[in-house]
Design a protein around this motif. Sequence first.
Motif, mmCIF file in Angstrom:
data_model
loop_
_atom_site.group_PDB
_atom_site.id
_atom_site.type_symbol
_atom_site.label_atom_id
_atom_site.label_comp_id
_atom_site.label_asym_id
_atom_site.label_seq_id
_atom_site.Cartn_x
_atom_site.Cartn_y
_atom_site.Cartn_z
ATOM 1 N N LEU A 588 0.779 -1.178 -0.097
ATOM 2 C CA LEU A 588 -0.121 -0.076 -0.032
ATOM 3 C C LEU A 588 0.670 1.297 -0.064
ATOM 4 N N GLY A 589 2.305 1.246 -0.290
ATOM 5 C CA GLY A 589 3.009 2.371 -0.566
ATOM 6 C C GLY A 589 3.774 2.806 0.722
ATOM 7 N N ALA A 590 3.678 1.961 1.820
ATOM 8 C CA ALA A 590 4.316 2.332 3.001
ATOM 9 C C ALA A 590 6.074 2.186 2.947
ATOM 10 N N VAL A 591 6.810 2.917 3.562
ATOM 11 C CA VAL A 591 8.348 2.628 3.584
ATOM 12 C C VAL A 591 8.623 2.544 5.021
ATOM 13 N N PRO A 592 9.787 1.556 5.307
ATOM 14 C CA PRO A 592 10.142 1.040 6.736
ATOM 15 C C PRO A 592 10.308 2.655 7.296
ATOM 16 N N LEU A 593 9.950 2.728 8.608
ATOM 17 C CA LEU A 593 10.207 4.134 9.433
ATOM 18 C C LEU A 593 11.636 4.298 9.684
ATOM 19 N N ALA A 594 12.002 5.458 9.683
ATOM 20 C CA ALA A 594 13.379 6.066 9.938
ATOM 21 C C ALA A 594 13.524 6.824 11.201
ATOM 22 N N PRO A 595 14.360 7.160 11.922
ATOM 23 C CA PRO A 595 14.331 8.326 12.930
ATOM 24 C C PRO A 595 13.806 9.465 12.631
ATOM 25 N N GLU A 596 13.411 9.994 13.496
ATOM 26 C CA GLU A 596 12.988 11.604 13.299
ATOM 27 C C GLU A 596 14.018 12.479 13.812
ATOM 28 N N LYS A 597 14.527 13.312 13.179
ATOM 29 C CA LYS A 597 15.722 14.040 13.457
ATOM 30 C C LYS A 597 15.351 15.629 13.766
ATOM 31 N N ALA A 598 16.149 16.197 14.606
ATOM 32 C CA ALA A 598 15.736 17.608 14.982
ATOM 33 C C ALA A 598 17.031 18.426 15.127
ATOM 34 N N LYS A 599 16.687 19.643 14.951
ATOM 35 C CA LYS A 599 17.490 20.780 15.308
ATOM 36 C C LYS A 599 16.901 21.958 15.985
ATOM 37 N N ASN A 614 14.471 38.407 39.858
ATOM 38 C CA ASN A 614 15.081 37.929 38.670
ATOM 39 C C ASN A 614 14.432 37.560 37.808
ATOM 40 N N TYR A 615 14.988 37.450 36.547
ATOM 41 C CA TYR A 615 14.259 37.248 35.237
ATOM 42 C C TYR A 615 14.838 36.420 34.133
ATOM 43 N N ALA A 616 14.111 36.093 33.328
ATOM 44 C CA ALA A 616 14.767 35.190 32.260
ATOM 45 C C ALA A 616 13.893 35.410 30.901
ATOM 46 N N LEU A 617 14.519 35.516 29.738
ATOM 47 C CA LEU A 617 13.671 35.419 28.442
ATOM 48 C C LEU A 617 14.610 34.669 27.394
ATOM 49 N N ASP A 618 13.693 33.492 27.034
ATOM 50 C CA ASP A 618 14.316 32.783 26.307
ATOM 51 C C ASP A 618 13.754 32.311 24.956
ATOM 52 N N PHE A 619 14.389 32.700 23.940
ATOM 53 C CA PHE A 619 13.684 32.287 22.609
ATOM 54 C C PHE A 619 14.144 30.890 21.906
ATOM 55 N N TYR A 620 13.317 30.245 21.404
ATOM 56 C CA TYR A 620 13.741 28.895 20.985
ATOM 57 C C TYR A 620 12.847 28.452 19.585
ATOM 58 N N GLN A 621 13.694 27.686 19.032
ATOM 59 C CA GLN A 621 13.016 27.223 17.699
ATOM 60 C C GLN A 621 13.486 25.577 17.606
ATOM 61 N N THR A 622 12.574 24.895 17.525
ATOM 62 C CA THR A 622 12.938 23.258 17.238
ATOM 63 C C THR A 622 12.404 22.771 15.850
ATOM 64 N N GLU A 623 13.119 22.321 15.081
ATOM 65 C CA GLU A 623 12.467 21.627 13.787
ATOM 66 C C GLU A 623 12.807 20.109 14.049
ATOM 67 N N VAL A 624 11.666 19.350 13.541
ATOM 68 C CA VAL A 624 11.730 18.168 13.659
ATOM 69 C C VAL A 624 11.487 17.618 12.020
ATOM 70 N N GLU A 625 12.392 17.029 11.651
ATOM 71 C CA GLU A 625 12.192 16.214 10.330
ATOM 72 C C GLU A 625 11.531 14.858 10.342
ATOM 73 N N HIS A 626 10.763 14.479 9.331
ATOM 74 C CA HIS A 626 10.103 12.919 9.393
ATOM 75 C C HIS A 626 9.320 12.790 10.373
ATOM 76 N N THR A 627 8.523 13.716 10.658
ATOM 77 C CA THR A 627 7.478 13.602 11.988
ATOM 78 C C THR A 627 6.632 12.371 11.745
ATOM 79 N N LEU A 628 6.408 11.528 12.499
ATOM 80 C CA LEU A 628 5.707 10.464 12.595
ATOM 81 C C LEU A 628 3.954 10.855 12.693
ATOM 82 N N GLY A 629 3.306 9.957 11.865
ATOM 83 C CA GLY A 629 1.930 10.196 11.661
ATOM 84 C C GLY A 629 1.307 8.924 11.277
ATOM 85 N N THR A 630 0.041 9.059 10.744
ATOM 86 C CA THR A 630 -0.505 8.015 9.910
ATOM 87 C C THR A 630 -1.017 8.414 8.466
#
Length: 878
Positions: A588-599, A614-630
């Motif tokens: 049905l067109g599936a391929v074996p799963l591979a790790p999800e990778k992130a930066k 006290n104070y703190a401000l933190d900007f963040y960005q996370t990119e996840v490749e090959h996110t798992l779904g159905t």
Amino acid sequence: MSPTESKHHNLPLTAIALAVSLTLVAPAHAADTGGSGEDSGVVVVTGSRVSGRTVENSASPIDLLTQEDLANSGSDNLLGALVALVPSFNLPGQSPQPDLGSIVLGVQQRNLSPAYTLVLINGKRRNTTAIVSEGGFSGSAAVDLGLIPTSAVDHVEVLRDGASALYGSSAIAGTVNVILKHSAQGGNLSVKGGSTFKGGGENASIAIDKGLALGDRGFVDLFAQLNRQKPAIRSSPLNRGYLYYPAIRSDGALSTTLGANNSLPAGTTPNPKEATRDNAPWKNSGQKLDVRTGSAGFNGEYDLGSELTVYSFGTYADRRAYSAQNFRSPFSIYSNTLARSNGWYGFYPDGFTPQESTTDRQVQLVAGLRGVLAGWNWDLSTNYGKDKVDVYTVDSANYALPASAGQTDFYIGQNAYSLWSNTLDLTRSVDTGWTAKPLNLSAGVEYTRERNQLKPGEQNAYLGVIPGDGGGGSGGSQSLPGYLPRDASDTSRHSYSAYFGAGANITQAWFLDGGVRGEHYSDFGSSGLIGKLSTRYDLSPAFAVRGTASNGFHAPALQTVSYSNTSGRPNGLISSLVRPDSAAGLALGAVPLAPEKAKGYTLGLTGAFTSQINYALDFYQTEVEHTLGTSANVGLDRTNADGLFRDASGAVLNPAQLAILQGYFTSAGLAIPQQGNGLTAHYFTDVGDVRSRGLDVTVDGKHRAGAATWKWNLAANFNTSAFTRISGIPAKLQGLPNISTLSLTIQQNTLYLAPRDKQIFDVTYKNGGFSANVRETRIGKVRRFWTNADNAAAGLPTTGEWNAGKLWTTDLTLGWNLGHGFDAKFSAFNLFNERARRVPQISRTNASKAQYQYAFDTSGPLGADLGTQYAATLNYKF
């Protein structure tokens, strides 16, 4: 104990404590900012292997949650405490996590999958649940934080930063490190009881811990806890015109049909039972779980010599839970030919509500030695964890069986997952002469073995799932059919990893910390090189800049890669989740799963406005490749009265499309039995790349006013998520109708379950034996999309968006010290009775409006309409 016995086994609800205490949880969001006073100097062990780091001087954003914070959260387990105290955590309501996902709940950090948050106990990896999510967070298997009692915890360190280079797979969104109690003396006994003011939701707990000295060389701390949570049902009443008993024909017989949307058909009269019916028969909205949880454990260590220590800790939890499912109306039973012929209408004359039930047993046992050799601090440990979940349906039926047999409880099967890891960690400090402080070196190796098992249920639970198996296509036991023998599995894998790190103050003001890691899995190979670099520069005592750059990975859970499941419906339609590496998946067109990778990247500012703020401000960005779904559902469905073949979305297939799909299913070994009405199939797959970015803010202070002290904390999270790539449709499925990689529901579950922003403001007042806490929580925009084809006939929009958020809740705890070791508190949560938003009428289908008077958005942070809740606690220190 059988599931039925445990269901009716009531724990005594504990007596309500006397007192009244007003508390504002400062979610140790002392986080990042150095905390409020005494918290700021606590040494943390999460986020860096460099010794002596504190929340105040950390190069990464860290929340430190104390015992007091956890107690004031209102939750008896770590899952609820994190959601209440840390704005970057979100627990979606029940609708995105259906079936067993409503019992084994997944919590998001920074709007990412629960599988991306690593959990450690005393710095050692906690095994994940044996349950893999089929809906909501598809393919995820996260740590079940609901099985970690807060009474066993000394404090919690929450790292809001990627840390795969430090800890390995899963640490993409962050890491939760639970430090168990480690006292050599004293103890505590606590009893708690509570409920909702609107009714239902009664809960109670009793917890005890005791520290014991082992001479002058060690200690052991013992702890145990028992909790009970009962349901609080908030289902909408039905409209009176919506019928759920069979109508009466003119000849006095019962009709097997009703009109559109369960209206009265021509030539019939309403069943007299409609006048005395339960007008809110659906019991699966609100706090629908009936749960009993028992847990126990220990934590200890003993010095064998001046430079050699043996340590061990262990935890055990047993949870028995019941989750109400959709009501089976008397009409739905009577109109089912098989159910009627086997006597189920007479057995359930007023319908029934089946319940999915689990008995979940979780154990973790760790033992190790640590010491010093040739200047190196070494730690050698072995860690075994296992989660075993037996699944049942109770108060149910299998229409393939005669009702006279009386079987209403069914064993669905067992999910079991175990993790065994062995680690050697090395650290030492080296005077280099070119760094302002000694260089801290770290290195380590790890071997891990995992095993996953799925065992089939009893035959009566899956009889009828496959047409032609002698069950008449009944679909198996109602609400959840048994696991089929063909879906049973017993799989294992092993992995090796090694890491190296170094960190030091290059100058008095500049701190630099980095590390690399590599892992190799027996089933999908190498992770590649994983790295992390963190830095902090103190420009002045009041101002510092910090940042981190890292890459990470998440190995697909063994539970995910080895899972398949087959379910059936009473109309004879079969639904299959197939393994992507199976013959069926590949066809049905599936391929074996591979790790999800992130930066991941963070950039922050932190410091102190004054010596008290006290104070703190933190900007963040996370990119996840090959996110798992159905994948999309691929189907051949002929359940309609016309007998035509349709795809999984109901579109009629033309001869060429039908031939293609029949060929695929035949080659997949999923040919439709002649007695059946069709089948649909899907699989776990890469659905695209996701980016989450945002801002965390914390400000806190502590002040004295005579004998009184004030502590306050403001913590906020702002985030947005988007798909940066959507996977293409597999070549085999291109050209077929209604095939898409991401449905509207999957997109919403991936991007929009968490609010766009969330703020928590806490104030704590203490004066002598009296304390008062207030926690104000603001939930920002919660995007919800809808599609309603029924609107076309009325000339109204057929798609739209609405906001289920912009909610404010207030929690209040009042308490005092009663003397002689006793203290008491009374808490009110959601004090001003904030309600979950109702779904807009324009988004509701004609069927929904005909059935229910109203509908709630049950996917949001408030879940359903529980309203104000209260609890009272009595503690005794000894």
